[in-house]
Write a protein that holds these residues in place. Structure first.
Motif, mmCIF file in Angstrom:
data_model
loop_
_atom_site.group_PDB
_atom_site.id
_atom_site.type_symbol
_atom_site.label_atom_id
_atom_site.label_comp_id
_atom_site.label_asym_id
_atom_site.label_seq_id
_atom_site.Cartn_x
_atom_site.Cartn_y
_atom_site.Cartn_z
ATOM 1 N N LEU A 105 3.311 11.745 -10.939
ATOM 2 C CA LEU A 105 3.424 11.190 -9.589
ATOM 3 C C LEU A 105 4.867 11.062 -9.143
ATOM 4 C CD1 LEU A 105 0.785 8.339 -9.910
ATOM 5 C CD2 LEU A 105 0.505 10.495 -8.705
ATOM 6 N N GLU A 106 5.108 11.425 -7.886
ATOM 7 C CA GLU A 106 6.413 11.183 -7.267
ATOM 8 C C GLU A 106 6.468 9.716 -6.841
ATOM 9 O OE1 GLU A 106 8.771 13.564 -6.664
ATOM 10 O OE2 GLU A 106 7.557 15.092 -7.679
ATOM 11 N N ARG A 107 7.669 9.280 -6.447
ATOM 12 C CA ARG A 107 7.813 7.873 -6.043
ATOM 13 C C ARG A 107 6.911 7.529 -4.860
ATOM 14 N NH1 ARG A 107 12.719 5.776 -7.749
ATOM 15 N NH2 ARG A 107 13.303 4.800 -5.800
ATOM 16 N N ASP A 108 6.816 8.442 -3.917
ATOM 17 C CA ASP A 108 5.975 8.170 -2.757
ATOM 18 C C ASP A 108 4.497 8.146 -3.132
ATOM 19 O OD1 ASP A 108 8.123 7.868 -1.190
ATOM 20 O OD2 ASP A 108 7.757 9.605 0.114
ATOM 21 N N ASP A 109 4.119 8.952 -4.139
ATOM 22 C CA ASP A 109 2.719 8.937 -4.584
ATOM 23 C C ASP A 109 2.397 7.581 -5.189
ATOM 24 O OD1 ASP A 109 2.530 11.578 -3.861
ATOM 25 O OD2 ASP A 109 3.113 12.298 -5.839
ATOM 26 N N ILE A 110 3.359 7.017 -5.921
ATOM 27 C CA ILE A 110 3.141 5.695 -6.526
ATOM 28 C C ILE A 110 2.933 4.667 -5.420
ATOM 29 C CG2 ILE A 110 4.197 3.891 -7.965
ATOM 30 C CD1 ILE A 110 4.742 5.896 -9.908
ATOM 31 N N ALA A 111 3.732 4.811 -4.339
ATOM 32 C CA ALA A 111 3.559 3.883 -3.213
ATOM 33 C C ALA A 111 2.151 4.016 -2.623
ATOM 34 C CB ALA A 111 4.616 4.170 -2.142
ATOM 35 N N GLN A 112 1.689 5.250 -2.489
ATOM 36 C CA GLN A 112 0.323 5.461 -1.975
ATOM 37 C C GLN A 112 -0.699 4.828 -2.914
ATOM 38 O OE1 GLN A 112 -0.504 6.777 0.862
ATOM 39 N NE2 GLN A 112 1.579 7.393 1.447
ATOM 40 N N LEU A 113 -0.422 4.963 -4.212
ATOM 41 C CA LEU A 113 -1.335 4.437 -5.223
ATOM 42 C C LEU A 113 -1.443 2.918 -5.117
ATOM 43 C CD1 LEU A 113 -2.566 6.012 -7.743
ATOM 44 C CD2 LEU A 113 -0.937 4.682 -9.048
ATOM 45 N N ARG A 114 -0.314 2.264 -4.833
ATOM 46 C CA ARG A 114 -0.303 0.799 -4.743
ATOM 47 C C ARG A 114 -1.234 0.316 -3.640
ATOM 48 N NH1 ARG A 114 4.954 -0.710 -6.722
ATOM 49 N NH2 ARG A 114 5.016 0.394 -8.693
ATOM 50 N N ARG A 115 -1.494 1.196 -2.679
ATOM 51 C CA ARG A 115 -2.393 0.772 -1.589
ATOM 52 C C ARG A 115 -3.843 0.778 -2.056
ATOM 53 N NH1 ARG A 115 0.768 4.325 3.059
ATOM 54 N NH2 ARG A 115 2.797 3.458 2.546
ATOM 55 N N ARG A 116 -4.113 1.415 -3.191
ATOM 56 C CA ARG A 116 -5.491 1.436 -3.709
ATOM 57 C C ARG A 116 -5.648 0.444 -4.852
ATOM 58 N NH1 ARG A 116 -7.222 7.479 -4.864
ATOM 59 N NH2 ARG A 116 -9.246 6.445 -5.009
ATOM 60 N N ILE A 117 -4.534 -0.166 -5.274
ATOM 61 C CA ILE A 117 -4.599 -1.144 -6.362
ATOM 62 C C ILE A 117 -3.999 -2.447 -5.850
ATOM 63 C CG2 ILE A 117 -3.907 -1.658 -8.717
ATOM 64 C CD1 ILE A 117 -3.575 1.294 -9.232
ATOM 65 N N GLY A 118 -4.821 -3.461 -5.709
ATOM 66 C CA GLY A 118 -4.313 -4.758 -5.276
ATOM 67 C C GLY A 118 -3.812 -5.533 -6.479
ATOM 68 N N VAL A 119 -2.593 -6.072 -6.377
ATOM 69 C CA VAL A 119 -2.002 -6.768 -7.518
ATOM 70 C C VAL A 119 -1.679 -8.210 -7.158
ATOM 71 C CG1 VAL A 119 -0.106 -6.785 -9.182
ATOM 72 C CG2 VAL A 119 -0.979 -4.607 -8.333
ATOM 73 N N VAL A 120 -2.097 -9.139 -8.019
ATOM 74 C CA VAL A 120 -1.653 -10.526 -7.897
ATOM 75 C C VAL A 120 -0.736 -10.785 -9.084
ATOM 76 C CG1 VAL A 120 -2.332 -12.947 -7.808
ATOM 77 C CG2 VAL A 120 -3.812 -11.201 -6.803
ATOM 78 N N HIS A 121 0.538 -10.984 -8.787
ATOM 79 C CA HIS A 121 1.544 -11.131 -9.832
ATOM 80 C C HIS A 121 1.473 -12.484 -10.520
ATOM 81 C CE1 HIS A 121 4.666 -8.206 -10.687
ATOM 82 N NE2 HIS A 121 4.432 -7.673 -9.505
ATOM 83 N N GLN A 122 2.045 -12.520 -11.709
ATOM 84 C CA GLN A 122 2.150 -13.805 -12.411
ATOM 85 C C GLN A 122 3.072 -14.745 -11.627
ATOM 86 O OE1 GLN A 122 3.283 -13.255 -16.496
ATOM 87 N NE2 GLN A 122 2.640 -15.319 -17.076
ATOM 88 N N ASN A 123 4.208 -14.226 -11.213
ATOM 89 C CA ASN A 123 5.083 -14.994 -10.320
ATOM 90 C C ASN A 123 4.952 -14.401 -8.931
ATOM 91 O OD1 ASN A 123 6.235 -16.497 -12.490
ATOM 92 N ND2 ASN A 123 7.327 -14.623 -13.018
ATOM 93 N N VAL A 124 4.068 -14.987 -8.169
ATOM 94 C CA VAL A 124 3.767 -14.416 -6.857
ATOM 95 C C VAL A 124 5.008 -14.480 -5.972
ATOM 96 C CG1 VAL A 124 2.242 -14.533 -4.900
ATOM 97 C CG2 VAL A 124 1.447 -15.283 -7.120
ATOM 98 N N GLN A 125 5.303 -13.362 -5.347
ATOM 99 C CA GLN A 125 6.433 -13.347 -4.419
ATOM 100 C C GLN A 125 5.968 -12.917 -3.038
ATOM 101 O OE1 GLN A 125 9.255 -10.757 -6.405
ATOM 102 N NE2 GLN A 125 10.423 -12.544 -7.042
#
Ligand SMILES: Nc1ncnc2c1ncn2[C@@H]1O[C@H](COP(=O)(O)OP(=O)(O)OP(=O)(O)O)[C@@H](O)[C@H]1O
Ligand SMILES: [Mg+2]
Lengths: 262, 301
Positions: A105-125
Motif C-alpha cells: 500500500l502507498e501512503r494514500d492507500d493507507i489513508a483510504q484504508l483508515r476510512r474503512r477501519i474505525g479506531v478508538v485509541h487508548q489515549n483518545v485525541q
C-alpha cells in the motif's frame, strides 16, 4: 441515576440504531464478500528496534466476528492493533487487510484504508479547537463528504452515543467516558467494516464501560468486525454474556486463543 | 503534495469544513501577514528602480546608437573639399543611413547662444559639422575613424558613445541589481514562509496524528496548511504592494528632461509588474509551504 440514563439511551435509541444499522449493513455487504477475512496476520513478527516484541503471530478475523485481545501491560496489545490498521508495518510475515498486503500500500492507500477501519485509541485525541460534533464528523470532512448524505447520520449518531446535549462542547471540556464515546462515534461515522478499540474502558467506571460495551456489541450486531484490546476481564465476561466473543491472549510474544475459563 | 485541478480548486474555493481542521494561530498569522506585506513593499521599490533604470538605459542607448557627428577641422580653403571627401567616405560606409553637412545658417544657430547671431562664420576657422544618422548595430565607428584618418586628415568623428557608454552600462547594471533585489526579496518570502510553515506543522503534530487516524491523506493535510499560508501571503503582499505603489506615486514626477531620480516609477505595461507581485508572492508561499509540508509530513510518519 446513571443506570436510568444508560437504560434510556439504549432503549430509546434502539429504533434509531436499527435505521443506522440497515444502512451500514448495506454498505458492509457491498464491500466484503462472505467468507473473506477482513484482517489476516500470517507469521507476523514485530520489533521496535530491540528484541522482538511479537513473534510468529497468525490470526484471522472473519467479517462480523467479535474478538478481545488481552494480555499483561506491555505485552504488545496496542502494537498489534496498530499493525491491524496499517500504522505499523510488520518486521516479518504478512498482514492482509481486506485481502490486500499492507506492504503493497502507498501512503494514500493507507489513508483510504483508515476510512474503512474505525479506531478508538487508548489515549483518545481530538482536534481541541473543534466542537464535539465537528470532531465526530472529521472523517467525513477529510474524505470530502461533510455535506453529503452521510452527514444526516450525525444527529442519530450523537444520540446513539448519548451525547446530543454535549454536541457543541469542546473536547477539553469532556469527561473520560464522554471522550471514549465521542471517539467511538468518530470511529463509526464512516460506517467502517472494522472497529478497533484499544482499552476503550481504560479510565472510566464500571457502569460507563458497560454502556460502551453495549454500543460495541450493537455495532457487531450490525455486522461490523470488532476487536477490543483490554485487560479488563470483567468487561470480557460481560461481553460474553451478550455476544459470541473470542479471546486472544498475548503471552511470550505470541497470540493464543484463550480457553473457556474466562 | 500532488497538484491537480482539484487541489487548485480546493485552494481557491476552499471548503468551509476543511479550512478549519488546522487550529487558528493568531500571532504567527499576523507575523506572516506583516512580513509578506513589508517584503512586497520593498519589492515594489526594487522593481520601480529596476524598471526606471531600464528605461533610462534604453533611451540613452537609442540616442547614442542613432547619431554621430564629424567635425572637419581644416584651413579655410580645404574645408569644403574635405567635407565633400568625408561625405564621400560616408556614402560607402556600412550602417550609415544618411549624412549631411550642416549649413552655415544651422551652424550659426548652434553658436548663437554663445556668440550671438551676427558671427561672421566665413571668416572664422570654425569647423564644419557633418551629422550622421546610423542604422543600428552595423555602424562601425572605429573602422570609419581609420578610413577618415587616411582619406580626410581634418575629420574628427564623435560617435557620442565615448562618454555615454559608461552611463548606459551603469543604468543596465542598476536594472539588473533591481531585479536581483526583487528576486532576493521573494526568496526571503519563501524562507520566511517555510520557517512559519515548519513551525506550524511542528506545533500541530497532534492535529496531524488525529487527521491521519481518521483517514486524511497527506495531500489533504498539506493543503490545509498551504491554503492558509498562501492566503496570508496574498493578503499581506496585496496591502504591501498597494502601499508601495502609493509611495512611488507621491515621488516627484519626471520633468521634460527626466533625470534618474525623478524618473523612478512605473509606466505603461510596467504597471503590470507591481500588480502581479501579490500573485507571485502567493505562488512563492504556496510552493514553499507545499515543499515544507511534504517534508514535515514524511518526517512525522
Ligand atoms: N514507539 C515505540 N518505540 C519503542 N518502544 C515502544 C513503542 N511503543 C511501544 N513500545 C514498547 O513496546 C512494548 C509494548 O507496548 P504496547 O503499547 O503495545 O503494550 P500494551 O500491551 O498495549 O500495554 P498496555 O496494556 O500498558 O497498554 C512496551 O514495552 C513499550 O514500551
Ligand atoms: Mg496499550
Amino acid at each position: 441515576m446513571l443506570c436510568g440514563l444508560v437504560r434510556k439511551v439504549i432503549f430509546a435509541t434502539r429504533p434509531v440504531c436499527y435505521s443506522i444499522e440497515s444502512r451500514m449493513m448495506l454498505r458492509h455487504n457491498r464491500r466484503v464478500g462472505a467468507g473473506a477475512r477482513v484482517i489476516e496476520l500470517e507469521n507476523v513478527a514485530y520489533s521496535y528496534g530491540g528484541g522482538e516484541l511479537l513473534s510468529d503471530i497468525s490470526v484471522k478475523l472473519a467479517p462480523g466476528s467479535f474478538h478481545f485481545l488481552t494480555g499483561p501491560s506491555g505485552a504488545g496489545k496496542t502494537t498489534l492493533l496498530k499493525l491491524c490498521y496499517g500504522a505499523l508495518l510488520p518486521s516479518a510475515g504478512y498482514i492482509r487487510l481486506f485481502q490486500t498486503d499492507v506492504r503493497s500500500l502507498e501512503r494514500d492507500d493507507i489513508a483510504q484504508l483508515r476510512r474503512r477501519i474505525g479506531v478508538v485509541h487508548q489515549n483518545v485525541q481530538f482536534l481541541d479547537h473543534l466542537s464535539v460534533t465537528d470532531n465526530v464528523a472529521l472523517p467525513l470532512t477529510v474524505s470530502g463528504r461533510h455535506n453529503g448524505a452521510a452527514g444526516s447520520d450525525l444527529p442519530e449518531l450523537m444520540n446513539w452515543v448519548g451525547l446530543t446535549n454535549r454536541a457543541d462542547a469542546f473536547p477539553p471540556e469532556l469527561s473520560g467516558g464522554e471522550r471514549q464515546r465521542v471517539a467511538l462515534a468518530r470511529a463509526v461515522i464512516m460506517s467502517p467494516d472494522i472497529v478497533l478499540a484499544d482499552e476503550p474502558t481504560g479510565n472510566i467506571d464500571w457502569e460507563m464501560s458497560q454502556r460502551l460495551l453495549t454500543l460495541l456489541v450493537e455495532l457487531n450486531r450490525m455486522g461490523k468486525t470488532v476487536l477490543i484490546a483490554t485487560h479488563d476481564l470483567g468487561l470480557i465476561r460481560a461481553a460474553k454474556a451478550q455476544v459470541q466473543a473470542r479471546v486472544l491472549r498475548i503471552s511470550n510474544r505470541r497470540v493464543q486463543l484463550a480457553g473457556a475459563d474466562l | 503534495m500532488k497538484f491537480n485541478l482539484a487541489t487548485l480548486r480546493g485552494l481557491i474555493a476552499g471548503d468551509q469544513y476543511a479550512a478549519r481542521v488546522v487550529p487558528p494561530s493568531g500571532f504567527t498569522a499576523q507575523l506572516t501577514l506583516f512580513a509578506s506585506g513589508a517584503m512586497a513593499f520593498l519589492a515594489v521599490f526594487a522593481l520601480a528602480l529596476s524598471l526606471a533604470s531600464g528605461r533610462l538605459a534604453q533611451r540613452w542607448g537609442d540616442e547614442l546608437a542613432g547619431t554621430a557627428t564629424i567635425r572637419i577641422v581644416a584651413p579655410q580653403d580645404q574645408r569644403a573639399e574635405q567635407t565633400a571627401a568625408a561625405l564621400n567616405v560616408l556614402e560607402t560606409t556600412p550602417g550609415v543611413a544618411s549624412a549631411r553637412a550642416l549649413t552655415d545658417a544651422e551652424q550659426q544657430a548652434l553658436l548663437a547662444p554663445w556668440f550671438g547671431s551676427d558671427l561672421p562664420l566665413d571668416t572664422l576657422p570654425v569647423p564644419r559639422l557633418i551629422e550622421i544618422f546610423t542604422t543600428g548595430q552595423s555602424f562601425d565607428a572605429t573602422g570609419l575613424r581609420l578610413r577618415l584618418a587616411a582619406e580626410v586628415p581634418g575629420a574628427v568623428l564623435d560617435d557620442h558613445g565615448r562618454w555615454r557608454a559608461p552611463l548606459v552600462a551603469a543604468a543596465q547594471r542598476l536594472r539588473f541589481l533591481g531585479w536581483l533585489a526583487a528576486g532576493l526579496i521573494l526568496a526571503a518570502v519563501a524562507s520566511m514562509v517555510t520557517l512559519a510553515a515548519n513551525a506550524a506543522l511542528a506545533a500541530n503534530a497532534q492535529v496531524v496524528a488525529v487527521l491521519r487516524l481518521v483517514g486524511a491523506t497527506d495531500s489533504y493535510i498539506a493543503q490545509a496548511f498551504v491554503r492558509r499560508f498562501t492566503w496570508r501571503a496574498l493578503v499581506g503582499s496585496t496591502v504591501g504592494v498597494a502601499l508601495g505603489i502609493a509611495a512611488v506615486w507621491v515621488l516627484p514626477a519626471g520633468s521634460d528632461a527626466p533625470s534618474f531620480l525623478t524618473g523612478i516609477g512605473f509606466e505603461g505595461v510596467g504597471w503590470l509588474v507591481p500588480l502581479a507581485l501579490p500573485l507571485v508572492c502567493a505562488l512563492v508561499a504556496l510552493a514553499a509551504t507545499a515543499v515544507a509540508a511534504d517534508r514535515a509530513l514524511k518526517e512525522l510518519s
